[in-house]
Enzyme design. Sequence first.
Site, PDB file in Angstrom:
ATOM      1  N   GLY A 182      32.538  84.618   4.505  1.00 50.01           N
ATOM      2  CA  GLY A 182      32.421  85.347   3.297  1.00 50.01           C
ATOM      3  C   GLY A 182      30.737  85.545   3.362  1.00 50.01           C
ATOM      4  NE  ARG A 183      25.933  89.151   3.270  1.00 52.77           N
ATOM      5  CZ  ARG A 183      24.676  88.637   3.023  1.00 52.77           C
ATOM      6  NH1 ARG A 183      24.828  87.789   1.929  1.00 52.77           N
ATOM      7  NH2 ARG A 183      23.513  88.947   3.533  1.00 52.77           N
ATOM      8  CB  SER A 184      28.467  81.575   3.007  1.00 51.61           C
ATOM      9  OG  SER A 184      29.129  80.852   4.120  1.00 51.61           O
ATOM     10  CG  HIS A 185      26.120  84.622   8.005  1.00 43.71           C
ATOM     11  ND1 HIS A 185      27.435  84.729   8.312  1.00 43.71           N
ATOM     12  CD2 HIS A 185      25.910  86.177   7.460  1.00 43.71           C
ATOM     13  CE1 HIS A 185      27.994  85.776   8.159  1.00 43.71           C
ATOM     14  NE2 HIS A 185      27.120  86.567   7.752  1.00 43.71           N
TER      15      HIS A 185
ATOM     16  CB  SER B 128      27.227  86.709  -0.575  1.00 41.28           C
ATOM     17  OG  SER B 128      26.197  86.170   0.359  1.00 41.28           O
TER      18      SER B 128
END
Lengths: 205, 205
Positions: A182-185, B128
Site C-alpha cells: 500500500g505504498r508504505s515503502h 498515504s
Amino acid sequence: MRKEYSQSSLEREHLCDNPFEQFSRWFEEALEFEPHEVNAMTLATVDSNSAPSARVVLLKSFSADGFIFFTNYSSKKGGDISVNNRVALLFYWPQTMRQVRVEGSAFKIDPSESDEYFNSRPALSKASSALSKQSSPLENRDEFDKRVNTLLGSGAEISRPDNWGGYSVKPDHIEFWQGGVGRSHDRFIYSLEGSQEWSITRLYP
Amino acid sequence: MRKEYSQSSLEREHLCDNPFEQFSRWFEEALEFEPHEVNAMTLATVDSNSAPSARVVLLKSFSADGFIFFTNYSSKKGGDISVNNRVALLFYWPQTMRQVRVEGSAFKIDPSESDEYFNSRPALSKASSALSKQSSPLENRDEFDKRVNTLLGSGAEISRPDNWGGYSVKPDHIEFWQGGVGRSHDRFIYSLEGSQEWSITRLYP
C-alpha cells in the site's frame, strides 16, 4: 499490474553505517533471489542542453572508490559525461522489491585497468567493440558484421581502442528503497554533504 | 554474470512505421514473457544544477499523446520537472532482452484525469498519498503510519491533493534495443526532428 508487496519493513537499525557495506549486502541478496542479471543498472546522463538519457549498462565491480562500468567513450553517454560528469545509477531488483539509487560523478579509470578488462573479454566482443561507432547511425548491419568477422578471422591481436574503457562513479548520495504494501515503502538516503562522513536520513515514501 | 543472448536479430522490416504501435507490440510481448511488472520504468530527471536522478515509476497508460505516470508533484522528481521538463524513460525487459529508451518532455495532465485515477485507488494508497511529503526527511515512520491509519479510520472521503497527479511524457525520440550474442545488439531510433513524421535510423550497437 500493480503488485502488493509483502516484504518486512526496513528500519535504521537494519542498515550498515557505511553505504558500500549496505550495497554489498543487498547485492548479495539480489544474487540469491533475482532471476536476471543483478548487475544490470540504469545509467542516466545529461547532455549539453540539460536533457537526460537513460540506458542499461553492466556493473563490473564496486568498492568505496566507486561503481565501475565499461563503454565506448565516444558513445552518446561518453559524450554526455565529457561535458557533464554528474550521473545517476539505478539498480532495480523487483523480486526483493528494492531499488538502490546512486548519484555522483563519473571519472575515467586508469587506462591500465581498462586494458586488463578489455583483454579478458571474448574475441567476438573485442572485435565488435573495436569496430563499433557506438550510437552513430549504421547504414548496413551486414557490412558491419562482415568487418567484425574479417577482423576475428585475421587472427590479429585486438588491443583496446583508445575510445573504449571504464568509468568509475563516485557517489555522494545513495538511497536504499524497500517496497512495502500500500505504498508504505521505506527509504533511507546516505549523503556526503561536503563532509567525509556519511549521514543517513529516512525519507517520506 | 554476463548472459549470452539467443534472440533473433531485429531488422527494419520487423518494425512498425509508428513508434507507438511498435511499443505496443513489444509491451504485449513483455506481458507474455516477463515475470515482473512490465510497466515498471525508470524515469530520469534533471535538477537546476544539471544533475540527473533516476527512479522507478509505474506506467499507467500510453498512446500517441504520451506515456502517463502518477506521482507527488512536490516530490524530488516533480521539483526537477518544474524547472526542466526534459525527461528520459527506460523500459528494460531482460527476459526478452529488450530496452525501450524514450526521450521527451513531461507535462501535467488535466486535473480531471488525475481525479479519476486517484479515486480509483485503494483507500490505503489514497491516505498515504494524501499525507506523504514525498522525498522529504521523515523523522518518525510510526508517527506517519499512525496519521495514515487515523485518516483511514475516520471514514472521511479522501480527495486528491492538489500536489498529486499525472504527467504525460511526449516523446521526440524512442529507441528500440534488442540484445544479441557477443554484443551484436540491434538498435533502431525513431526521431521527430522538428517534423511531424517519424524517421527511423539504425544505430551502431
